[in-house]
Every structure is written in structure tokens, then in C-alpha cells.
Enzyme design. Structure first.
Site, PDB file in Angstrom:
ATOM      1  N   LYS A  79      49.784  20.995  22.536  1.00 50.56           N
ATOM      2  CA  LYS A  79      49.789  20.797  21.081  1.00 50.56           C
ATOM      3  C   LYS A  79      48.646  19.867  20.684  1.00 50.56           C
ATOM      4  CE  LYS A  79      52.986  19.485  17.342  1.00 50.56           C
ATOM      5  NZ  LYS A  79      54.349  19.005  17.026  1.00 50.56           N
ATOM      6  N   SER A 154      56.978  21.677  13.810  1.00 51.60           N
ATOM      7  CA  SER A 154      55.529  21.649  13.697  1.00 51.60           C
ATOM      8  C   SER A 154      54.799  22.201  14.919  1.00 51.60           C
ATOM      9  CB  SER A 154      55.068  20.206  13.446  1.00 51.60           C
ATOM     10  OG  SER A 154      55.406  19.384  14.558  1.00 51.60           O
ATOM     11  N   SER A 178      60.787  19.508  15.901  1.00 50.46           N
ATOM     12  CA  SER A 178      59.517  20.236  15.987  1.00 50.46           C
ATOM     13  C   SER A 178      59.245  20.972  17.287  1.00 50.46           C
ATOM     14  CB  SER A 178      58.349  19.284  15.703  1.00 50.46           C
ATOM     15  OG  SER A 178      58.316  18.984  14.341  1.00 50.46           O
TER      16      SER A 178
END
Length: 485
Positions: A79, A154, A178
Site C-alpha cells: 500500500k 482505503s 481499511s
């Protein structure tokens, strides 16, 4: 052979037995990305040159039978809010466009020490603020199961890349759901470890008392293998816990006969769709069939999780994001004529709408005259939520329920309606507020969109979570669904 949908576990064995080289694995992964990612849009940056070079070095070690490292030759996606030395790290924001870190995050150091190969950085909601990956400054990732749906957020890029067979595992971060929410939407396995289980050094901070890094994979055992590689106390993170029991796979195959599982009535209440309720009830019967006892309980403060979470997280974010001021690094407004203008314009132009909304909310909640009514009260509610879980865990081993109230929503449907978007975090935020471990596994589909089942455990009891999730996975096999995409 194509390795695109092979599990981490199988790839480890194939490389160990010299049936495939790390170079072949990496090459196949980049071929898959070239073929599929123009549609899925999960990657923000690829580290192809370095990955190929690293794989060739591992080929030589493989030939000499020097295959040390738990993840030797295994490709990974990271990420884009996790610092990677020498590889652009943007947090999907204009604010950090072109920012190349000069140091390595702890989790990346650990993964590199285990000889995993970085493929690239994955798309996300800007600064991890959002639940759909639509707040990214660069691109909108789509759900591999339905290209008209969001992948969640996210960590949407992290989930979509794994589901689409573009990496066997990825890392995400989970502040209010997330990792688990996109894992549920994309039909994969996502774990938020206990707060402090994994070092946050090198994770760009959103809400420091809630953030936690965790793995996303296509199988439960793969998830455990990756967590083993990244846990441990870290002198660079004072909140990392001195708990050194990083063996999550030895008991994973043990049956769950006699295990006591709690099903909170609030988790099947208002706002949870009929399809999700039906899938979870089926999953509960599966767990009973495996020998576990499942009983209904109450977690009465669940409904206060979202307001409490958004006050606390936004307050911490307004503090953490004050470091992006246009001076030391990050976006620097070219139009500013004074220091004050530089601050204002760099931040106004560099941050997106959702990030600015949360900074405003957090600054307001911390301001004189409102601190007690908002921030202090939210912390008291947080304690009540934690107490709810403590009371349940006196008599039960695990809590079960849906990961999200609904399946993935359509792209564009909720981006302009923040309150509706925030409501998707109903079942995930309490876990962060209480600092507990939570895992999402697939448990069904509705109109082609996956449904996630969430298991919540006692602090630092990821072992039991993996055991339950693994046993459930043996009865609900979702693995064949990925190759149909």
C-alpha cells in the site's frame, strides 16, 4: 505453468523444490499486471527493474540450495502509505507526488530480510481517508468481481490486486476497517492485527492510536504466513508490543470443537442487508457443524462506534497531517508570496476534499470549548466499547458477524455523500477502537459481489482467529472464484 493464482504456500514449495525459479514467478506476475491492471487500476508505481534484478539474485541462491527466508522469491504489493526506500510513496495524494523516501519502513525491512520481492506500490484512498479508493488523486481502482463496483478502501488497491491475481499477497493498513472492508468487497482474506502487533515505523500516520498494518491474501494460511514475517517488537515504534509468539500456522489445522463463539445481535441489526444477514446465518450454521458453540450476545455500544471513531481519527489526523506544510517536503505552492500564504496554499492545493474535511472536523473537535464535548467524550465512549468486548471475552473465544453491512456499492454512488460512506464502517470501527484483531474471509456472494464474514479475537490471539477462519474456509471454498474473473 501460470502462477498468477497460486497461493503463497504453494509458491514457497514450488520454489523450494526447484520446480520454478523466482525470475519466472516475477515475470509471470508482471505479465498478469500488463494484461489486467489497465482495467483494474490497482498499482500506482511498479518497481520492475529492481524486482527483476532481485529475482535473478534469488535464482542464483536457489541454484546453490541457499534458499533462506520465509518468503523466498514471493512477489508482494505494498500500500502506498507504507514507506519504501527508493520507491515513490505518495499516499495517493498530490501532496506527496514525486516523494521518494530515503529510509525503509520496519515491515519492508522484515519482508526484504525474508527475501520477498517488491512488485510495486498500490492505490488507496488519499492518506487512507475513505472507504472506496475513490479519493485517490491518481486513479479509481475497480472491483475485480464487478468493474462497476468499488473495491472498498482505503486499501482498495491492495485488495483488488490480490483478488485479480496480480500479487499473491499485499500489505494494507487498517484504521477503521481499511483492510477488512476491501477484503470483504473483493472476496479475499484480510487481517487487522492487534494494535501493537506490527510496527508502524514507516507507516505514514493517519490516526496513531488506531492505525495497524496487516496482510491481504487469497487464503487464510497465506495470511498467517505473511503475518509471521512482519510481527515483532520494534525499538522505532514505542507502541509495538513485546510479544514474540510469531507462529500462527502450527495450530491452524486444529479443529474448533468446543470453541465458544459470540454473535452480537447488533451485528445483524439495522442497516445490514438481507443478503448479508442470510450469508452470515449460513456461516454460523457451518461453524456449528464444525463443533463450535455459537450464541447470541449483545454489544450495546456498537452504534456509537462510528461517531466516536470519526471524532478520534479526525482529531489525530489533523495533528499528524500538520507536518505537510509545503516547506520540508511534499507539494509546495508556486503562487505563494509569504510564509502564511505558503502554508495555506500548499495545503489547500495539495490535499483533496475528503482529507480537508477530516482535518476541519478534527481541528474543530480539538478546539477550545469543544474538546470536552467531542474528543474527550469520544474517548469515554471508546472505553465503553472496549469494556463491551472485555465482558464478552470473559465467556467466549471469538466474536463473529458480517464485515460490512452490504456488498460493494457502485462507483460514484457515495463519494459525494460522506455520511452514507462512513456508515459502511459500522462493524469494523469498534475493533480498532478496542485495539483487537479482526479477520475478514469470504462467506458468499450477492449479484456477483462478495460478502465478508468477520471474526474478532482477544488481544494478541491471532492464533485462534486463524484457526477458526481456516476451519471455516475448508467448508466454504472461494478459491475457484478468482480464476473466473
Amino acid at each position: 505453468m501460470t502462477i498468477r493464482y497460486e497461493s503463497v504456500e504453494n509458491l514457497i514449495n514450488l520454489i523450494k523444490n526447484k520446480e520454478i525459479t523466482p525470475s519466472k514467478v516475477v515475470s509471470d506476475i508482471y505479465d498478469a499486471i500488463e494484461e489486467t491492471d489497465p482495467t483494474i487500476k490497482s498499482f500506482l508505481a511498479l518497481d520492475k527493474e529492481n524486482a527483476i534484478k532481485k529475482a535473478q539474485e534469488l535464482d542464483e541462491l536457489q541454484a546453490k540450495d541457499q534458499m533462506e527466508g520465509k518468503l523466498f522469491g514471493i512477489p508482494m504489493g505494498i500500500k502506498d502509505n507504507i514507506i519504501t526506500e527508493g520507491v515513490e510513496t505518495t499516499c495517493a495524494s498530490k501532496m506527496l507526488e514525486g516523494f521518494v523516501p530515503i529510509y525503509e519502513s520496519t515491515v519492508m525491512n522484515k519482508l526484504r530480510n525474508e527475501q520477498a520481492v517488491l512488485i510495486g506500490k498500490l492505490n488507496m484512498d488519499e492518506f487512507a481517508m475513505g472507504g472506496s479508493t475513490e479519493t485517490s488523486y491518481y486513479k479509481k481502482t475497480v472491483n475485480p468481481f464487478d468493474h462497476t463496483a468499488v473495491p472498498g478502501g482505503s486499501s482498495g488497491g491492495s485488495a483488488a490486486a490480490v483478488a485479480a491475481g496480480l500479487v499473491p499477497f499485499s500489505l494494507g493498513s487498517d484504521t477503521g476497517g481499511s483492510i477488512r472492508q476491501p477484503a470483504a468487497y473483493c472476496g479475499i482474506v484480510g487481517l487487522k492485527p492487534t494494535y501493537g502487533r506490527v510496527s508502524r515505523f514507516g507507516l505514514v500516520a493517519f490516526a496513531s492510536s488506531l492505525d495497524q498494518i496487516g496482510p491481504l491474501t487469497r487464503t487464510v494460511k497465506d495470511n498467517a504466513l505473511v503475518l509471521e514475517a512482519i510481527t515483532g517488537v520494534d525499538e522505532n515504534d514505542s507502541t509495538s508490543a513485546p510479544v514474540e509468539d510469531a507462529d500462527y500456522t502450527s495450530d491452524i489445522g486444529k479443529d474448533i470443537k468446543g470453541l465458544k463463539i459470540a454473535l452480537p445481535s447488533e451485528y445483524l441489526g439495522e442497516g445490514v442487508s438481507d443478503e448479508v444477514k442470510a450469508s452470515v446465518k449460513e456461516a454460523v450454521e457451518t461453524l456449528r457443524g464444525l463443533g463450535a458453540t455459537v450464541e447470541e450476545v449483545s454489544l450495546p455500544n456498537t452504534k456509537y462506534g462510528i461517531p466516536s471513531y470519526y471524532v478520534i481519527a479526525s482529531s489525530e489526523a489533523s495533528s499528524n497531517l500538520s507536518r505537510f506544510d509545503g516547506i520540508r517536503y511534499g507539494y509546495h505552492s508556486p503562487e505563494a508570496n509569504s510564509l502564511e500564504e505558503l502554508y495555506k496554499m500548499s495545503r489547500s492545493e495539495g490535499f483533496g476534499e475528503e482529507v480537508k474535511r477530516r482535518i476541519f472536523l478534527g481541528t474543530f473537535a480539538l478546539s477550545s470549548g469543544y474538546y470536552d464535548a467531542f474528543y474527550k467524550k469520544s474517548q469515554k465512549v471508546r472505553t465503553l466499547i472496549k469494556d463491551d468486548f472485555n465482558r464478552i471475552f470473559e465467556n467466549y473465544d471469538v466474536v463473529v458477524g458480517p464485515t460490512t453491512p452490504t456488498t460493494a456499492f457502485n462507483l460514484g454512488d457515495e463519494i459525494d455523500d460522506p455520511l452514507t460512506m462512513y456508515a459502511n464502517d459500522l462493524l469494523t470501527t469498534p475493533v480498532n477502537l478496542a485495539g483487537l484483531p479482526g479477520i475478514s474471509v469470504p462467506c458468499g456472494q450477492s449479484n456477483g459481489r462478495p460478502i465478508g464474514l468477520q471474526f474478532i479475537g482477544k488481544p494478541f490471539d491471532e492464533k485462534t482467529l486463524y484457526r477458526v477462519a481456516y476451519q471455516y474456509e475448508t467448508k466454504f471454498n472461494f478459491h475457484n472464484e478468482y480464476e473466473k474473473l
